[in-house]
Design a protein around this motif. Structure first.
Motif: not given
Lengths: 155, 189
Positions: A121, A124-125, A128-136, A154
């Protein structure tokens, strides 16, 4: 041998002839922010310690890797004003602490698993702050000896 | 007062679509109305006014008060594809409790936008010095419930046949609560 780019041990190319997702230079984590954190997470996610036949040594190794991952996450978070993220990191540290306290393998496993979830998590934050896609981790399963590919949902 | 310095903020979805998040402004009424029109009936059931009425939506945008309701819109170019709104009370016993509502366009679901909106709300809740965020979700919207839980919201109760849609059908409502960092160990705020 550990990958020179992300620092973890993954296959040099994806298993089963699958197409690499964003991979370059034999490392699937390049091309997006925080490759070491994402790789460090997945190395644990697909690690031996989570298998049914894991030994106590596998679990202890996982504790050390989790410690390293959480320290690297803390360094990446730095002094950013992200209280919710910081709180999740504290929870991850608490869960790892509990994991190392427990003698019982199952209890220890559960706490370590919680620590890994909190770490995910936090990563993921940061993404998100970098504007990058989430990690799966499911996107990277072919680069590991993955017993099963996690179901991805998702919203 | 919440700092909105982080906006406009760019995010990337799982399919590499790049969206821009920013607060609703009076100029966004038409875009918001277009967005709300795309949503399934059930997603609009919680509104207290008829959001199919363009005049209603444009009035909202014209009179928006960020202190009471802070809507953050997700834009794909010139199209609104998602919104998250933080509702707050200025006074009273729930002034440290924020209510969260998230809406996602049907063709932008399951790409991580909903989760990104939850992340945004957690951040804004902290900025607003709230103690708790509360999300109410119809139980059959399972992906939304699970996404909230994955992000740290705890399901506190499920109220059977508690809310109705515009045709009068009844639905179970899940109430989920997220404890912000201010909530811990406080007796006064």
């Amino acid at each position: 041998m550990n990958c020179p780019h992300c620092g973890v041990e993954h296959f040099p190319e994806p298993a089963g002839g699958k197409k690499a997702d964003g991979g370059e230079g034999g490392c699937p984590y390049l091309g997006a922010p925080f490759p070491r954190l994402r790789a460090g997470h997945d190395e644990l996610f697909y690690g031996r310690w989570r298998r049914a036949d894991a030994s106590p040594l596998d679990l202890r190794r996982a504790h050390h890797r989790l410690r390293r991952l959480l320290d690297e996450i803390a360094a990446a978070l730095g002094s950013d004003d992200l209280p919710a993220t910081r709180k999740d990191l504290a929870r991850a540290n608490d869960a790892l602490h509990m994991a190392t306290l427990h003698e019982d393998g199952q209890e220890s496993f559960l706490h370590a698993d919680h620590a890994l979830s909190y770490a995910h998590r936090v990563i993921g934050d940061l993404l998100h702050e970098k504007g990058a896609p989430p990690h799966s981790p499911g996107d990277f399963s072919a680069w590991y000896e993955a017993a099963e590919v996690p179901f991805r949902e998702d919203w | 007062m919440i700092s909105l310095d982080r906006y406009p903020k760019e995010i990337t979805l799982r399919n590499d679509a790049r969206l821009v998040l920013r607060p609703l402004t009076p100029a966004d009424g038409a875009g918001l109305w277009d967005f709300l029109r795309q949503l399934p009936e059930l997603d609009k059931a919680h509104f207290r006014e008829d959001v199919d009425d363009r005049g209603v939506v444009e009035r909202w945008a014209d009179t928006i008060d960020y202190g009471a309701a802070l809507p953050i819109l997700a834009w794909d170019g010139s199209r609104v594809v998602g919104s998250v709104t933080l509702y707050r009370n200025r006074t009273g016993w729930k002034q440290r409790v924020g209510i969260v509502r998230i809406l996602i366009a049907p063709d932008f679901r399951h790409l991580g936008l909903g989760t990104a909106m939850i992340r945004e709300m957690r951040h804004l809740g902290e900025q607003a010095a709230l103690n708790y965020l509360v999300a109410e979700v119809i139980v059959i919207q399972g992906a939304a419930v699970r996404a909230l839980e994955r992000m740290g919201f705890e399901k506190k109760s499920v109220l059977p046949k508690f809310v109705n849609d515009r045709k009068g059908r009844l639905y179970d409502l899940a109430v989920l609560v997220y404890s912000l960092s201010n909530a811990e160990g406080e007796f006064y705020f």
